[in-house]
Design a protein around this motif. Structure first.
Motif, PDB file in Angstrom:
ATOM      1  N   GLY A  95      64.558  35.081 -33.639  1.00  0.00           N
ATOM      2  CA  GLY A  95      65.649  34.204 -33.239  1.00  0.00           C
ATOM      3  C   GLY A  95      66.134  33.453 -34.464  1.00  0.00           C
ATOM      4  O   GLY A  95      65.484  32.522 -34.909  1.00  0.00           O
ATOM      5  N   CYS A  96      67.245  33.885 -35.026  1.00  0.00           N
ATOM      6  CA  CYS A  96      67.715  33.282 -36.276  1.00  0.00           C
ATOM      7  C   CYS A  96      69.234  33.293 -36.300  1.00  0.00           C
ATOM      8  O   CYS A  96      69.852  34.317 -36.024  1.00  0.00           O
ATOM      9  CB  CYS A  96      67.167  34.076 -37.459  1.00  0.00           C
ATOM     10  SG  CYS A  96      67.681  33.420 -39.057  1.00  0.00           S
ATOM     11  N   ASN A  98      70.855  32.190 -39.127  1.00  0.00           N
ATOM     12  CA  ASN A  98      71.236  32.160 -40.542  1.00  0.00           C
ATOM     13  C   ASN A  98      71.817  33.513 -40.948  1.00  0.00           C
ATOM     14  O   ASN A  98      71.108  34.428 -41.325  1.00  0.00           O
ATOM     15  CB  ASN A  98      70.022  31.810 -41.408  1.00  0.00           C
ATOM     16  CG  ASN A  98      70.380  31.640 -42.866  1.00  0.00           C
ATOM     17  OD1 ASN A  98      71.505  31.905 -43.289  1.00  0.00           O
ATOM     18  ND2 ASN A  98      69.416  31.192 -43.657  1.00  0.00           N
ATOM     19  N   LYS A  99      73.132  33.651 -40.881  1.00  0.00           N
ATOM     20  CA  LYS A  99      73.821  34.913 -41.189  1.00  0.00           C
ATOM     21  C   LYS A  99      73.838  35.213 -42.689  1.00  0.00           C
ATOM     22  O   LYS A  99      74.095  36.340 -43.086  1.00  0.00           O
ATOM     23  CB  LYS A  99      75.259  34.879 -40.671  1.00  0.00           C
ATOM     24  CG  LYS A  99      75.383  34.552 -39.204  1.00  0.00           C
ATOM     25  CD  LYS A  99      75.190  35.771 -38.369  1.00  0.00           C
ATOM     26  CE  LYS A  99      75.505  35.426 -36.929  1.00  0.00           C
ATOM     27  NZ  LYS A  99      74.721  36.078 -35.973  1.00  0.00           N
ATOM     28  N   ASP A 100      73.572  34.216 -43.522  1.00  0.00           N
ATOM     29  CA  ASP A 100      73.624  34.393 -44.978  1.00  0.00           C
ATOM     30  C   ASP A 100      72.254  34.604 -45.611  1.00  0.00           C
ATOM     31  O   ASP A 100      72.137  34.647 -46.829  1.00  0.00           O
ATOM     32  CB  ASP A 100      74.305  33.177 -45.628  1.00  0.00           C
ATOM     33  CG  ASP A 100      75.741  33.011 -45.174  1.00  0.00           C
ATOM     34  OD1 ASP A 100      76.427  34.044 -45.018  1.00  0.00           O
ATOM     35  OD2 ASP A 100      76.176  31.863 -44.970  1.00  0.00           O
ATOM     36  N   CYS A 101      71.224  34.744 -44.814  1.00  0.00           N
ATOM     37  CA  CYS A 101      69.869  34.891 -45.334  1.00  0.00           C
ATOM     38  C   CYS A 101      69.719  36.196 -46.105  1.00  0.00           C
ATOM     39  O   CYS A 101      70.163  37.255 -45.659  1.00  0.00           O
ATOM     40  CB  CYS A 101      68.864  34.854 -44.180  1.00  0.00           C
ATOM     41  SG  CYS A 101      67.156  35.074 -44.724  1.00  0.00           S
ATOM     42  N   ASP A 102      69.092  36.138 -47.261  1.00  0.00           N
ATOM     43  CA  ASP A 102      68.859  37.325 -48.089  1.00  0.00           C
ATOM     44  C   ASP A 102      67.926  38.329 -47.419  1.00  0.00           C
ATOM     45  O   ASP A 102      67.890  39.495 -47.803  1.00  0.00           O
ATOM     46  CB  ASP A 102      68.262  36.927 -49.445  1.00  0.00           C
ATOM     47  CG  ASP A 102      69.252  36.169 -50.316  1.00  0.00           C
ATOM     48  OD1 ASP A 102      70.476  36.303 -50.107  1.00  0.00           O
ATOM     49  OD2 ASP A 102      68.792  35.437 -51.209  1.00  0.00           O
ATOM     50  N   PHE A 103      67.171  37.896 -46.427  1.00  0.00           N
ATOM     51  CA  PHE A 103      66.166  38.754 -45.790  1.00  0.00           C
ATOM     52  C   PHE A 103      66.591  39.209 -44.392  1.00  0.00           C
ATOM     53  O   PHE A 103      65.829  39.848 -43.686  1.00  0.00           O
ATOM     54  CB  PHE A 103      64.823  38.019 -45.721  1.00  0.00           C
ATOM     55  CG  PHE A 103      64.422  37.429 -47.042  1.00  0.00           C
ATOM     56  CD1 PHE A 103      64.028  38.259 -48.087  1.00  0.00           C
ATOM     57  CD2 PHE A 103      64.471  36.072 -47.265  1.00  0.00           C
ATOM     58  CE1 PHE A 103      63.677  37.740 -49.314  1.00  0.00           C
ATOM     59  CE2 PHE A 103      64.124  35.536 -48.505  1.00  0.00           C
ATOM     60  CZ  PHE A 103      63.723  36.374 -49.527  1.00  0.00           C
ATOM     61  N   MET A 106      65.924  42.712 -42.992  1.00  0.00           N
ATOM     62  CA  MET A 106      64.556  43.072 -42.621  1.00  0.00           C
ATOM     63  C   MET A 106      64.167  42.483 -41.261  1.00  0.00           C
ATOM     64  O   MET A 106      63.324  43.038 -40.573  1.00  0.00           O
ATOM     65  CB  MET A 106      63.565  42.644 -43.707  1.00  0.00           C
ATOM     66  CG  MET A 106      63.630  43.552 -44.928  1.00  0.00           C
ATOM     67  SD  MET A 106      62.263  43.312 -46.057  1.00  0.00           S
ATOM     68  CE  MET A 106      62.735  41.802 -46.858  1.00  0.00           C
ATOM     69  N   CYS A 107      64.774  41.367 -40.874  1.00  0.00           N
ATOM     70  CA  CYS A 107      64.503  40.785 -39.553  1.00  0.00           C
ATOM     71  C   CYS A 107      65.352  41.456 -38.468  1.00  0.00           C
ATOM     72  O   CYS A 107      64.970  41.485 -37.308  1.00  0.00           O
ATOM     73  CB  CYS A 107      64.794  39.290 -39.555  1.00  0.00           C
ATOM     74  SG  CYS A 107      63.593  38.314 -40.479  1.00  0.00           S
ATOM     75  N   PHE A 108      66.502  41.979 -38.867  1.00  0.00           N
ATOM     76  CA  PHE A 108      67.434  42.627 -37.949  1.00  0.00           C
ATOM     77  C   PHE A 108      67.804  44.010 -38.480  1.00  0.00           C
ATOM     78  O   PHE A 108      68.971  44.276 -38.764  1.00  0.00           O
ATOM     79  CB  PHE A 108      68.700  41.773 -37.788  1.00  0.00           C
ATOM     80  CG  PHE A 108      68.463  40.436 -37.158  1.00  0.00           C
ATOM     81  CD1 PHE A 108      68.575  40.274 -35.793  1.00  0.00           C
ATOM     82  CD2 PHE A 108      68.125  39.345 -37.945  1.00  0.00           C
ATOM     83  CE1 PHE A 108      68.363  39.029 -35.205  1.00  0.00           C
ATOM     84  CE2 PHE A 108      67.907  38.096 -37.371  1.00  0.00           C
ATOM     85  CZ  PHE A 108      68.022  37.940 -35.994  1.00  0.00           C
ATOM     86  N   PRO A 109      66.847  44.907 -38.634  1.00  0.00           N
ATOM     87  CA  PRO A 109      67.162  46.230 -39.188  1.00  0.00           C
ATOM     88  C   PRO A 109      68.084  47.001 -38.245  1.00  0.00           C
ATOM     89  O   PRO A 109      67.826  47.077 -37.041  1.00  0.00           O
ATOM     90  CB  PRO A 109      65.798  46.906 -39.304  1.00  0.00           C
ATOM     91  CG  PRO A 109      64.936  46.207 -38.326  1.00  0.00           C
ATOM     92  CD  PRO A 109      65.442  44.795 -38.250  1.00  0.00           C
ATOM     93  N   GLU A 110      69.162  47.534 -38.800  1.00  0.00           N
ATOM     94  CA  GLU A 110      70.141  48.222 -37.943  1.00  0.00           C
ATOM     95  C   GLU A 110      69.588  49.478 -37.296  1.00  0.00           C
ATOM     96  O   GLU A 110      70.070  49.923 -36.260  1.00  0.00           O
ATOM     97  CB  GLU A 110      71.410  48.535 -38.729  1.00  0.00           C
ATOM     98  CG  GLU A 110      71.229  49.534 -39.848  1.00  0.00           C
ATOM     99  CD  GLU A 110      72.531  49.828 -40.573  1.00  0.00           C
ATOM    100  OE1 GLU A 110      73.518  50.188 -39.912  1.00  0.00           O
ATOM    101  OE2 GLU A 110      72.536  49.691 -41.803  1.00  0.00           O
TER     102      GLU A 110
END
Length: 146
Positions: A95-96, A98-103, A106-110
């Protein structure tokens, strides 16, 4: 599993994500051996390139090559507790907002949908760089073959 891929893309070890078939594929005589076994949104890795070509109007040079593929591995960040190498688990995205996160990739792999069953391939250790301070594990997973 066997599929067809553009001749210039047919290299052992290469990975791709199958998004959707082109419109022209619906009437192609190779549809069954080319795209019917692939699942939309999933990542595949080429494990073998066979010495067989076919004509295909949608690929560069109008040629495709026969290849053997398997579901590809993906590095993710997850909070899945109680999982270990070799185990399977249901992937739940973090649950995040932060659309600008560098990672974020990896948390939302397409290539892995929410709730898809994954096999835990390799533990890459704790991940302490989450900007939100979430306790995450970095690991390599593969979508569970049905």
């Amino acid at each position: 599993m066997i599929t067809l891929i553009g001749k210039k893309l047919a290299k052992e070890g290469e990975s791709f994500i199958f998004y959707e078939p082109a419109e022209e594929c619906s009437t192609c005589r190779f549809k069954a051996s080319c795209i019917d076994s692939l699942e939309e949104g999933h990542k595949y890795t080429i494990t073998e390139v066979r010495d067989v070509e076919q004509k295909c109007p949608i690929h560069e040079d109008e040629k495709v090559q026969v290849v053997v593929v398997e579901k590809g591995e993906t590095t993710i960040l997850t909070d899945s507790k109680g999982v270990f190498e070799g185990s399977s688990f249901e992937f739940n995205r973090q649950g995040c907002s932060n659309k600008d996160c560098d990672f974020r990739d990896m948390c939302f792999p397409e290539e892995i949908g929410k709730g898809e069953k994954c096999v835990y391939i390799k533990d890459l250790g704790k991940f302490n760089d989450c900007p939100r301070g979430n306790s995450l594990i970095k690991c390599v997973v593969k979508i569970y073959d049905k």
